[in-house]
Design an enzyme around this catalytic site. Sequence first.
Site, PDB file in Angstrom:
ATOM      1  N   CYS A 384       0.835  -1.208   0.000  1.00 24.07           N
ATOM      2  CA  CYS A 384       0.000   0.000   0.000  1.00 24.07           C
ATOM      3  C   CYS A 384       0.871   1.260   0.000  1.00 24.07           C
ATOM      4  O   CYS A 384       1.491   1.543  -1.012  1.00 24.07           O
ATOM      5  CB  CYS A 384      -1.009  -0.042   1.146  1.00 24.07           C
ATOM      6  SG  CYS A 384      -2.502   0.882   0.727  1.00 24.07           S
ATOM      7  N   HIS A 510      -3.695  -5.066   0.338  1.00 24.91           N
ATOM      8  CA  HIS A 510      -3.124  -5.600   1.584  1.00 24.91           C
ATOM      9  C   HIS A 510      -3.190  -7.130   1.595  1.00 24.91           C
ATOM     10  O   HIS A 510      -4.166  -7.698   2.094  1.00 24.91           O
ATOM     11  CB  HIS A 510      -3.898  -5.070   2.790  1.00 24.91           C
ATOM     12  CG  HIS A 510      -3.713  -3.615   3.031  1.00 24.91           C
ATOM     13  ND1 HIS A 510      -2.821  -3.125   3.954  1.00 24.91           N
ATOM     14  CD2 HIS A 510      -4.286  -2.537   2.457  1.00 24.91           C
ATOM     15  CE1 HIS A 510      -2.868  -1.803   3.950  1.00 24.91           C
ATOM     16  NE2 HIS A 510      -3.752  -1.425   3.047  1.00 24.91           N
ATOM     17  N   GLU A 512      -1.691  -9.098   3.484  1.00 25.39           N
ATOM     18  CA  GLU A 512      -1.570  -9.640   4.851  1.00 25.39           C
ATOM     19  C   GLU A 512      -2.919 -10.023   5.454  1.00 25.39           C
ATOM     20  O   GLU A 512      -2.992 -10.922   6.293  1.00 25.39           O
ATOM     21  CB  GLU A 512      -0.834  -8.653   5.763  1.00 25.39           C
ATOM     22  CG  GLU A 512      -1.564  -7.354   6.107  1.00 25.39           C
ATOM     23  CD  GLU A 512      -1.374  -6.247   5.077  1.00 25.39           C
ATOM     24  OE1 GLU A 512      -1.020  -6.540   3.923  1.00 25.39           O
ATOM     25  OE2 GLU A 512      -1.608  -5.074   5.444  1.00 25.39           O
TER      26      GLU A 512
HETATM   27  N1  GLN Z   1      -2.049   6.689   2.673  1.00 25.66           N
HETATM   28  C1  GLN Z   1      -2.156   5.923   1.468  1.00 25.66           C
HETATM   29  C2  GLN Z   1      -3.507   6.102   0.799  1.00 25.66           C
HETATM   30  O1  GLN Z   1      -4.445   6.518   1.424  1.00 25.66           O
HETATM   31  C3  GLN Z   1      -1.848   4.462   1.727  1.00 25.66           C
HETATM   32  C4  GLN Z   1      -2.819   3.785   2.644  1.00 25.66           C
HETATM   33  C5  GLN Z   1      -2.298   2.490   3.221  1.00 25.66           C
HETATM   34  O2  GLN Z   1      -1.099   2.221   3.222  1.00 25.66           O
HETATM   35  N2  GLN Z   1      -3.186   1.668   3.733  1.00 25.66           N
HETATM   36  O3  GLN Z   1      -3.662   5.793  -0.357  1.00 25.66           O
END
Ligand code: GLN
Length: 536
Positions: A384, A510, A512
């Site tokens: 992410c 994600h 995970e």
């Molecule tokens: N801050 C970033 C976004 O909003 C990544 C979010 C995250 O890593 N879950 O896109």
Amino acid sequence: MSSNTKYIFVTGGVTSSLGKGIISASLAKLLQARGYTVTIQKLDPYINVDPGTLNPYEHGECYVTNDGAETDLDLGHYERFLNVPTSQSNNITTGRIYQTVINKEREGAFLGKTVQVIPHITDEIKRCIKLLGETGDFEIIITEIGGTVGDIESLPYIEAVRQMKWELGHDCMVIHLTLIPYLSAAGELKTKPTQHSVKTLLEYGIQPDVLVCRTEHQLSKDIRRKIALFCNVQVNAVIESLDASTIYDVPLMMMKEQLDRVVLQKLKLPLKQDPNMEQWKDFLGKLKNPTSEIKIGIIGKYIELKDAYKSIAEAIIHAGVTNECKVNVEWIHSEKVNEGNVNELLGNLKGVIVAPGFGDRGIEGKIAAIKFVREHKIPFLGICLGMQCAVIEFARDVLGYADAHSTEMSPKTKHPVIDFMEAQKKITAKGGTMRLGLYPCKIAKGSKAYQVYGKGNIMERHRHRYEFNNKFLAEFESKGMLATGINPDSNLVEIVELKDHPWFVGVQFHPEYRSTVESPHPLFVKFIKASMEHCK
Ligand code: GLN
């Protein structure tokens, strides 16, 4: 509600952090291994509508379900243990309960009645508890009540449990998780705090059926008898829960204590088969007898609190077991990394993960770390924000855009390689407005991602607002950073990888959240494998 759905409530006494989530998940695992369909639900007594707006320092990781609910991290344990997805219905907060009741009041649904904690709030709590039973998908629902018995804020939940116990009789039972402290000066285990916490439950009208006792020392027969006598439970319903070296030991410890048997007897359900825990034991055997060992790094800004990255830490354990490798994790604070010390901090690592996150703090450290692993060909997995930082780093260093950034950190940058989606621009509220939950991704044949997944169409869970900016895509690809995973509906970039690097993968989603004991996530498995190969 189907008439034979059984409800098990898990309350906590004496102190918080006794591990209600792990005990609930372990019991659920054993019941599942006997052939029952089970799910677990968490009721959280705070007033936030969900943990999505909570800082990880407050409450640890925010876990995201397939249907895009932002939930308590205990739901991660439920999925990792049961290998069955949870949903929005598996996590309810006081905020959500009140929001529903107040919305109904505004609609006039209460027909002029005074709206009160009892019965309106407790009715809404009971409705939420029974929702999962009504799906018909589960024979047993385990509901974990957050907080400790006696807390002001969990009172309505305890009252709802009392009512359900009254209404459902044998279809309902209560397990109380409590602490038996050891006083070293006296050389004794002490039962008094447990007696008091059961008395508190009794004041609210609830007689627990089973006591699970967290303890650092074995409970003697005498202690068990004493607890049973003072707390009105059978001796075989006093369950010892010793500190474990890994949470994955707990189901087998509970099996030894026959928690599953006692529970099924109370619910008047047949024992069916002995729990089939062969795969679980195989996992534990490999976890405890690794044939190799490596050190990887995780770079994030919440590393003081490991719970902030709970699912990543667990996914690494699952992936290590698959590779029969003990993975030692060095947690590195992103604010501490800079171009001057990066060699010293990262030079001896065999693989590096850059963690998800929000906001500006620690960003430059993450970017410096990524430059280092890109140039030194160290295996890298960016998750992410970690993927977004890899894109920014590449834009700055390879494409030559020194000011390249995400508009999250630098709204005015001339090179917004990570940017807001059009549809997101009008949204100002923070709660539940991100791109959340399961989205499809199409993977390019011949890519590293394709090797990892072994197929071209996947679904993964998301939680973010910003995206790879497709205006720059052609330039990235011409210089060697490829978009190998694309959302087929929106064309958004979901996976990037480097052409000239042994293993450098960034994912907008994600992975995970989807790694379980029985089904470790291939991205983590292959990342660990690449890191093991980097050793050689
Ligand atoms: N801050 C970033 C976004 O909003 C990544 C979010 C995250 O890593 N879950 O896109």
